[in-house]
Design a protein around this motif. Structure first.
Motif, mmCIF file in Angstrom:
data_model
loop_
_atom_site.group_PDB
_atom_site.id
_atom_site.type_symbol
_atom_site.label_atom_id
_atom_site.label_comp_id
_atom_site.label_asym_id
_atom_site.label_seq_id
_atom_site.Cartn_x
_atom_site.Cartn_y
_atom_site.Cartn_z
ATOM 1 N N GLN A 1 8.225 -78.293 -38.726
ATOM 2 C CA GLN A 1 8.599 -78.773 -37.387
ATOM 3 C C GLN A 1 9.869 -79.612 -37.445
ATOM 4 O OE1 GLN A 1 7.218 -78.112 -34.346
ATOM 5 N NE2 GLN A 1 8.949 -79.268 -33.515
ATOM 6 N N THR A 2 9.968 -80.477 -38.442
ATOM 7 C CA THR A 2 11.173 -81.285 -38.619
ATOM 8 C C THR A 2 12.380 -80.406 -38.924
ATOM 9 O OG1 THR A 2 9.823 -83.108 -39.465
ATOM 10 C CG2 THR A 2 12.186 -83.204 -39.919
ATOM 11 N N ALA A 3 12.170 -79.371 -39.736
ATOM 12 C CA ALA A 3 13.263 -78.449 -40.063
ATOM 13 C C ALA A 3 13.770 -77.736 -38.811
ATOM 14 C CB ALA A 3 12.800 -77.437 -41.108
ATOM 15 N N LEU A 4 12.854 -77.278 -37.952
ATOM 16 C CA LEU A 4 13.274 -76.613 -36.720
ATOM 17 C C LEU A 4 14.052 -77.565 -35.815
ATOM 18 C CD1 LEU A 4 10.142 -74.455 -35.761
ATOM 19 C CD2 LEU A 4 12.264 -73.697 -36.840
ATOM 20 N N ARG B 1 15.979 -79.838 -36.771
ATOM 21 C CA ARG B 1 17.331 -79.991 -37.326
ATOM 22 C C ARG B 1 18.143 -78.698 -37.255
ATOM 23 N NH1 ARG B 1 20.981 -82.655 -40.188
ATOM 24 N NH2 ARG B 1 22.051 -81.641 -41.922
ATOM 25 N N PHE B 2 17.522 -77.573 -37.593
ATOM 26 C CA PHE B 2 18.273 -76.331 -37.756
ATOM 27 C C PHE B 2 18.168 -75.374 -36.572
ATOM 28 C CE2 PHE B 2 16.949 -77.675 -42.093
ATOM 29 C CZ PHE B 2 18.206 -78.011 -42.562
ATOM 30 N N GLY B 3 17.253 -75.654 -35.640
ATOM 31 C CA GLY B 3 17.089 -74.767 -34.508
ATOM 32 C C GLY B 3 16.052 -73.687 -34.773
ATOM 33 N N ALA B 4 15.989 -72.700 -33.871
ATOM 34 C CA ALA B 4 14.961 -71.656 -33.916
ATOM 35 C C ALA B 4 15.327 -70.585 -34.938
ATOM 36 C CB ALA B 4 14.783 -71.052 -32.537
ATOM 37 N N VAL B 5 15.293 -70.968 -36.207
ATOM 38 C CA VAL B 5 15.702 -70.077 -37.302
ATOM 39 C C VAL B 5 14.606 -69.045 -37.572
ATOM 40 C CG1 VAL B 5 16.345 -69.990 -39.745
ATOM 41 C CG2 VAL B 5 17.068 -71.923 -38.325
ATOM 42 N N PRO B 6 14.952 -67.758 -37.754
ATOM 43 C CA PRO B 6 13.941 -66.755 -38.128
ATOM 44 C C PRO B 6 13.161 -67.211 -39.360
ATOM 45 C CG PRO B 6 16.017 -65.680 -37.624
ATOM 46 C CD PRO B 6 16.291 -67.161 -37.622
ATOM 47 N N THR B 7 11.851 -67.052 -39.297
ATOM 48 C CA THR B 7 10.965 -67.626 -40.310
ATOM 49 C C THR B 7 10.012 -66.572 -40.850
ATOM 50 O OG1 THR B 7 11.071 -69.796 -39.232
ATOM 51 C CG2 THR B 7 9.200 -69.386 -40.710
ATOM 52 N N LEU B 8 9.812 -66.603 -42.163
ATOM 53 C CA LEU B 8 8.925 -65.644 -42.813
ATOM 54 C C LEU B 8 7.665 -66.322 -43.333
ATOM 55 C CD1 LEU B 8 8.903 -62.570 -44.043
ATOM 56 C CD2 LEU B 8 8.977 -63.871 -46.171
ATOM 57 N N ILE B 9 6.521 -65.703 -43.061
ATOM 58 C CA ILE B 9 5.279 -66.085 -43.736
ATOM 59 C C ILE B 9 5.206 -65.300 -45.033
ATOM 60 C CG2 ILE B 9 2.761 -66.087 -43.620
ATOM 61 C CD1 ILE B 9 4.104 -68.076 -41.707
ATOM 62 N N GLU B 10 5.258 -66.037 -46.153
ATOM 63 C CA GLU B 10 5.331 -65.424 -47.480
ATOM 64 C C GLU B 10 3.965 -65.534 -48.152
ATOM 65 O OE1 GLU B 10 8.832 -65.347 -50.841
ATOM 66 O OE2 GLU B 10 8.216 -67.283 -50.046
ATOM 67 N N TRP B 11 3.370 -64.400 -48.498
ATOM 68 C CA TRP B 11 2.036 -64.385 -49.118
ATOM 69 C C TRP B 11 2.049 -63.284 -50.168
ATOM 70 C CZ3 TRP B 11 -2.370 -66.515 -45.850
ATOM 71 C CH2 TRP B 11 -3.532 -66.696 -46.620
ATOM 72 N N ASP B 12 2.089 -63.659 -51.453
ATOM 73 C CA ASP B 12 2.330 -62.702 -52.535
ATOM 74 C C ASP B 12 1.140 -62.454 -53.446
ATOM 75 O OD1 ASP B 12 4.952 -62.426 -51.681
ATOM 76 O OD2 ASP B 12 5.687 -64.012 -52.990
ATOM 77 N N THR B 13 0.170 -63.372 -53.479
ATOM 78 C CA THR B 13 -1.008 -63.193 -54.336
ATOM 79 C C THR B 13 -2.260 -63.305 -53.482
ATOM 80 O OG1 THR B 13 -1.128 -65.565 -54.866
ATOM 81 C CG2 THR B 13 0.179 -64.181 -56.340
ATOM 82 N N ALA C 1 3.773 -70.001 -36.599
ATOM 83 C CA ALA C 1 5.200 -70.263 -36.765
ATOM 84 C C ALA C 1 5.970 -69.873 -35.511
ATOM 85 C CB ALA C 1 5.739 -69.508 -37.975
ATOM 86 N N ASP C 2 5.610 -68.743 -34.919
ATOM 87 C CA ASP C 2 6.323 -68.261 -33.742
ATOM 88 C C ASP C 2 6.164 -69.227 -32.579
ATOM 89 O OD1 ASP C 2 7.946 -65.968 -32.863
ATOM 90 O OD2 ASP C 2 6.400 -65.769 -31.335
ATOM 91 N N ALA C 3 4.993 -69.838 -32.437
ATOM 92 C CA ALA C 3 4.780 -70.817 -31.370
ATOM 93 C C ALA C 3 5.710 -72.010 -31.540
ATOM 94 C CB ALA C 3 3.319 -71.268 -31.367
ATOM 95 N N GLN C 4 5.899 -72.468 -32.777
ATOM 96 C CA GLN C 4 6.811 -73.590 -33.017
ATOM 97 C C GLN C 4 8.260 -73.189 -32.762
ATOM 98 O OE1 GLN C 4 6.300 -76.313 -36.239
ATOM 99 N NE2 GLN C 4 4.187 -75.710 -36.622
#
Length: 285
Positions: free
Chosen positions: A237-240, A242-254, A269-272
């Motif tokens: 939330q703090t990052a958004l 500062r940086f705005g509505a940056v495209p965001t990835l949910i990363e799940w590898d294992t 994430a999309d709601a934020q």
């Protein structure tokens, strides 16, 4: 290839493309705004993975995210790897190509994990020159991702965030900002993650990663095998802000869950992102 989406069109919260979900995606055409593709899995000359990727790319924008550039190594850049990556990029037209601020090879031998770097002016210059080489070869700007780390070098003379700021400035590249990695490294090394965020140049951040860590005895381990933890959501939330509505990835590898579980994380994430976009649009008005 003919696509329905221009290469630059990504927004909102995307998901990592995993083979376990190929059929779900092709059968149900879920409302995912974009997928991130692990480029190293698709560098072959053919086969089933490329077949599925081509079909999915017809309906969704993608980004390419890799681990094979070894940007921090002392070895020469692997030009065969870059050639295959460029061929894939020319075919699939990704919005972005990204890799890690780390190294995986030395003397032609490859590691099974991403190794950290000492943060010095000399290493900064070395890495920046390698990024320039990679960008010149690929004929496009790339994104570099900040690492999660568990050890620090006593030879380091500057902070990680100052190192990253210097690299992107010298190489004229952009950033894939992994908020989970910031939180993990901050916890492991005892620094304030807000100092990190506040030092990152806003115009360089083109994509954000979110993932889940594992609590070990005395440190956090970045496994990408869990839901995003509450303190990482708070930092996001703090990052958004500062940086705005940056495209965001949910990363799940294992321990990859069902597609529905991933979609639920992306919805958070999309709601934020939407909330931040609305706040900024009201300020403009």
């Amino acid at each position: 290839m003919t696509t329905h989406f221009p290469p630059s069109q990504i927004s909102g919260a995307g998901l990592g493309l995993r083979s376990e979900h190929y059929q779900d995606i092709l059968t149900h055409n879920p409302p995912v705004p974009w997928f991130e593709v692990l480029s190293d899995n698709y560098l072959g000359d053919g086969g089933q993975p490329l077949h599925y990727l081509e079909r999915i790319r017809e309906n969704y924008p993608i980004t390419l995210h890799g681990v094979g550039m070894s940007l921090g190594s002392a070895d020469p850049l692997n030009l065969e790897y870059l050639r295959r990556l460029k061929r894939l990029a020319n075919w699939m037209e990704p919005a972005y190509i990204s890799d890690h601020l780390a190294w995986i090879s030395i003397n032609g031998c490859y590691l099974s994990d991403l190794a950290p770097l000492p943060y010095t002016e000399a290493v900064m210059e070395h890495v920046a020159q390698r990024i320039i080489q990679a960008q010149d070869f690929l004929e496009q700007r790339i994104l570099i991702e900040n690492p999660s780390t568990y050890v620090a070098f006593n030879t380091s003379t500057i902070s990680e965030w100052a190192f990253i700021q210097g690299v992107v400035d010298k190489a004229d590249c952009d950033l894939l900002l992994d908020v989970n990695n910031i939180y993990v490294s901050a916890s492991n090394h005892g620094f304030d993650p807000l100092n990190y965020l506040n030092a990152i140049p806003t115009e360089r951040v083109k994509e954000i990663h979110l993932a889940g860590y594992e609590e070990q005895e005395g440190y956090l381990f970045d496994t990408h095998g869990y839901q995003v933890h509450p303190p990482v959501w708070d930092l996001y939330q703090t990052a958004l802000e500062r940086f705005g509505a940056v495209p965001t990835l949910i990363e799940w590898d294992t321990d990859i869950p069902s597609f529905e579980v991933l979609m639920a994380e992306a919805d958070k994430a999309d709601a934020q992102i939407r909330m931040m976009a609305n706040k900024r649009s009201k300020k403009v008005i």
